[in-house]
Design an enzyme around this catalytic site. Structure first.
Site, PDB file in Angstrom:
ATOM      1  N   HIS A 171      -0.606 -10.637 -25.997  1.00 57.94           N
ATOM      2  CA  HIS A 171       0.476 -11.398 -26.628  1.00 57.94           C
ATOM      3  C   HIS A 171       0.782 -12.688 -25.875  1.00 57.94           C
ATOM      4  CE1 HIS A 171       1.315  -8.158 -29.501  1.00 57.94           C
ATOM      5  NE2 HIS A 171       0.940  -7.383 -28.505  1.00 57.94           N
ATOM      6  N   GLU A 208      -6.243  -8.072  -0.208  1.00 52.75           N
ATOM      7  CA  GLU A 208      -6.137  -7.691   1.209  1.00 52.75           C
ATOM      8  C   GLU A 208      -7.492  -7.462   1.875  1.00 52.75           C
ATOM      9  OE1 GLU A 208      -2.908  -5.064   2.495  1.00 52.75           O
ATOM     10  OE2 GLU A 208      -2.175  -5.060   0.454  1.00 52.75           O
ATOM     11  N   SER A 237       3.991   2.387   8.011  1.00 48.73           N
ATOM     12  CA  SER A 237       4.421   2.098   9.390  1.00 48.73           C
ATOM     13  C   SER A 237       5.769   2.740   9.698  1.00 48.73           C
ATOM     14  CB  SER A 237       4.545   0.586   9.586  1.00 48.73           C
ATOM     15  OG  SER A 237       5.549   0.078   8.712  1.00 48.73           O
ATOM     16  N   GLY A 259       0.808  -1.219   0.000  1.00 49.88           N
ATOM     17  CA  GLY A 259       0.000   0.000   0.000  1.00 49.88           C
ATOM     18  C   GLY A 259       0.835   1.260   0.000  1.00 49.88           C
ATOM     19  N   SER A 260       2.099   1.145   0.325  1.00 52.65           N
ATOM     20  CA  SER A 260       2.969   2.327   0.344  1.00 52.65           C
ATOM     21  C   SER A 260       3.721   2.520  -0.968  1.00 52.65           C
ATOM     22  CB  SER A 260       3.972   2.215   1.497  1.00 52.65           C
ATOM     23  OG  SER A 260       3.283   2.280   2.721  1.00 52.65           O
ATOM     24  N   LYS A 282       5.670 -11.390   8.177  1.00 54.04           N
ATOM     25  CA  LYS A 282       6.792 -10.470   8.475  1.00 54.04           C
ATOM     26  C   LYS A 282       7.523 -10.925   9.744  1.00 54.04           C
ATOM     27  CE  LYS A 282       4.686  -6.353   6.403  1.00 54.04           C
ATOM     28  NZ  LYS A 282       4.183  -4.976   6.527  1.00 54.04           N
ATOM     29  N   ARG A 319      -3.188   0.706   3.257  1.00 54.60           N
ATOM     30  CA  ARG A 319      -3.792   0.801   1.918  1.00 54.60           C
ATOM     31  C   ARG A 319      -4.895   1.857   1.849  1.00 54.60           C
ATOM     32  NH1 ARG A 319      -4.997  -3.553   4.726  1.00 54.60           N
ATOM     33  NH2 ARG A 319      -7.128  -4.294   4.971  1.00 54.60           N
ATOM     34  N   SER A 354       6.697   4.554   3.540  1.00 57.35           N
ATOM     35  CA  SER A 354       6.273   3.401   4.341  1.00 57.35           C
ATOM     36  C   SER A 354       5.284   3.877   5.384  1.00 57.35           C
ATOM     37  CB  SER A 354       7.472   2.751   5.041  1.00 57.35           C
ATOM     38  OG  SER A 354       7.017   1.818   6.009  1.00 57.35           O
ATOM     39  N   THR A 381       9.141  -0.922   7.597  1.00 55.35           N
ATOM     40  CA  THR A 381       9.222  -1.968   6.566  1.00 55.35           C
ATOM     41  C   THR A 381      10.673  -2.133   6.108  1.00 55.35           C
ATOM     42  OG1 THR A 381       6.958  -1.560   5.922  1.00 55.35           O
ATOM     43  CG2 THR A 381       8.373  -2.568   4.262  1.00 55.35           C
TER      44      THR A 381
HETATM   45  C1  F6R Z   1      -1.694  -2.370   3.100  1.00 49.71           C
HETATM   46  C2  F6R Z   1      -0.792  -3.241   3.770  1.00 49.71           C
HETATM   47  C3  F6R Z   1       0.504  -3.654   3.135  1.00 49.71           C
HETATM   48  C4  F6R Z   1       1.598  -2.684   3.587  1.00 49.71           C
HETATM   49  C5  F6R Z   1       2.963  -3.292   3.287  1.00 49.71           C
HETATM   50  C6  F6R Z   1       4.112  -2.356   3.630  1.00 49.71           C
HETATM   51  O1  F6R Z   1      -2.750  -2.049   3.939  1.00 49.71           O
HETATM   52  O2  F6R Z   1      -1.084  -3.590   4.866  1.00 49.71           O
HETATM   53  O3  F6R Z   1       0.433  -3.761   1.745  1.00 49.71           O
HETATM   54  O4  F6R Z   1       1.439  -1.436   2.958  1.00 49.71           O
HETATM   55  O5  F6R Z   1       3.116  -4.483   3.998  1.00 49.71           O
HETATM   56  O6  F6R Z   1       4.001  -1.843   4.911  1.00 49.71           O
HETATM   57  P1  F6R Z   1       4.144  -0.278   5.127  1.00 49.71           P
HETATM   58  O7  F6R Z   1       3.060   0.358   4.324  1.00 49.71           O
HETATM   59  O8  F6R Z   1       3.947  -0.065   6.592  1.00 49.71           O
HETATM   60  O9  F6R Z   1       5.509   0.084   4.669  1.00 49.71           O
END
Ligand code: F6R
Length: 325
Positions: A232, A216, A89, A45-46, A322, A139, A87, A92
């Site tokens: 193609h 998601e 959070s 989402g970032s 993660k 997201r 990011s 990441t």
């Molecule tokens: C979207 C989501 C994930 C995070 C991705 C990266 O809601 O939960 O696609 O965006 O895991 O984490 P961030 O965005 O914190 O860098």
């Protein structure tokens, strides 16, 4: 969080546009000429904001604008490239690795985040931080991500500023956000199906957005592809059938041959027995049209979650994965 609550967050998108512009302004990103253009580093989402910004700009882009979903920038990227580390959070690992690599390459950097390690390091090193509001799923911060990327593109000379276009989109997008009929119809159509979403030109990254939101929010398999490329190869698989619904994302800014390809792809898919949905963008500017399709896909994915009895908000599979790395 219930389906209704998540729908409420998605419907906030038009109201986030002005706030997103204000947040970029408050971060005082220095105007710097970057002949290498803008690299947006992030994942999930970032990351999508970088792709969508490129789509919105179309042929108004004056320098490269790319998204890096990896642990490092390309080996040739250096001090001539502005690097936006995005990011939600701020924790990441891929994005933190790019932040580090960009610093080592001498590239000017900007952080786009709610906080975390990324904000901590950026503040320590005097790197501008564009703050994103916390408390929503990453997201759902797509407006902040795309506007952050657009404004950084403008600040490094990769594109003109689209402030007026962004501000002008808030009203029309609010009208679309309130609409029920089209998202509900599409969610019903995708129930129990495997969606394959095709975009082309400005709608290519929107197809990716639909796919990831279906993954998601609705916790469903979904796939995306682009035209002309899919003509193609993927065409050969149409005859294999399956519970596939092909969703074609259309926009008046598409190349006339892509528009023709959409027509023919819809016909060929229907002849092969696949279900087909054609969805058109709405609006008078590229920003409005791209975001109209993003908004629609977001609504469809949450409504589909509701139909399938799934909670759209938690992404426990991602969080747990993660933790195991
Ligand atoms: C979207 C989501 C994930 C995070 C991705 C990266 O809601 O939960 O696609 O965006 O895991 O984490 P961030 O965005 O914190 O860098």
């Amino acid at each position: 969080m219930s389906v209704e609550e998540m729908l409420g967050i998605v419907r906030e998108l038009p109201h986030q546009l002005g706030d997103a512009l204000w947040r970029v302004e408050s971060a005082a990103v220095p105007r710097a000429d970057a002949p290498g253009g803008l690299a947006v580093c992030g994942v999930g989402g970032s990351a999508i904001g970088g792709d969508l910004a490129r789509a919105v700009l179309g042929d108004r882009a004056r320098r490269p604008l790319r998204t890096v979903r990896d642990y490092a920038l390309e080996p040739w990227a250096g001090a001539d490239t502005l690097v936006l580390c995005s990011s939600y959070s701020g924790n990441t690992e891929e994005t933190l690795a790019c932040y580090q690599a960009a610093g080592e390459a001498g590239a000017p950097r900007v952080a786009l985040t709610t906080g975390g390690e990324l904000a901590r390091r950026a503040r320590e090193e005097g790197v501008p931080v564009i703050g994103v509001p916390g408390g929503i799923p990453p997201r759902a911060a797509v407006a902040y991500m795309v506007i952050g990327a657009l404004e950084c593109a403008a600040s490094c000379g990769a594109a003109p500023s689209l402030r007026a276009e962004i501000e002008g989109a808030a009203g029309p997008l609010s009208g679309l956000a309130a609409g029920e009929e089209e998202p509900r119809r599409l969610a019903e159509a995708l129930r129990g199906r495997v969606p394959i979403v095709y975009g082309g030109g400005p709608t290519a990254p929107v197809a990716r957005r639909w796919k990831t939101q279906l993954n998601e929010n609705a916790k469903r398999h979904a796939f995306w592809s682009t035209l002309p490329e899919a003509n193609h190869n993927e065409l050969c698989a149409f005859a294999a059938g399956g519970d596939v619904t092909l969703v074609l994302l259309e926009d008046e800014g598409q190349h006339e041959r892509i528009r023709r390809r959409i027509e023919r792809t819809a016909e060929v898919a229907a002849e092969a027995g696949l279900a087909v949905e054609r969805v058109s963008s709405r609006g008078s500017t590229p920003f409005e049209r791209v975001m109209s399709l993003v908004l629609l896909g977001d609504l469809v994915s949450v409504l589909l979650a509701g139909l399938e009895g799934v909670d759209p908000t938690p992404v426990e599979a991602l969080e747990q994965f993660k933790r195991t790395l």
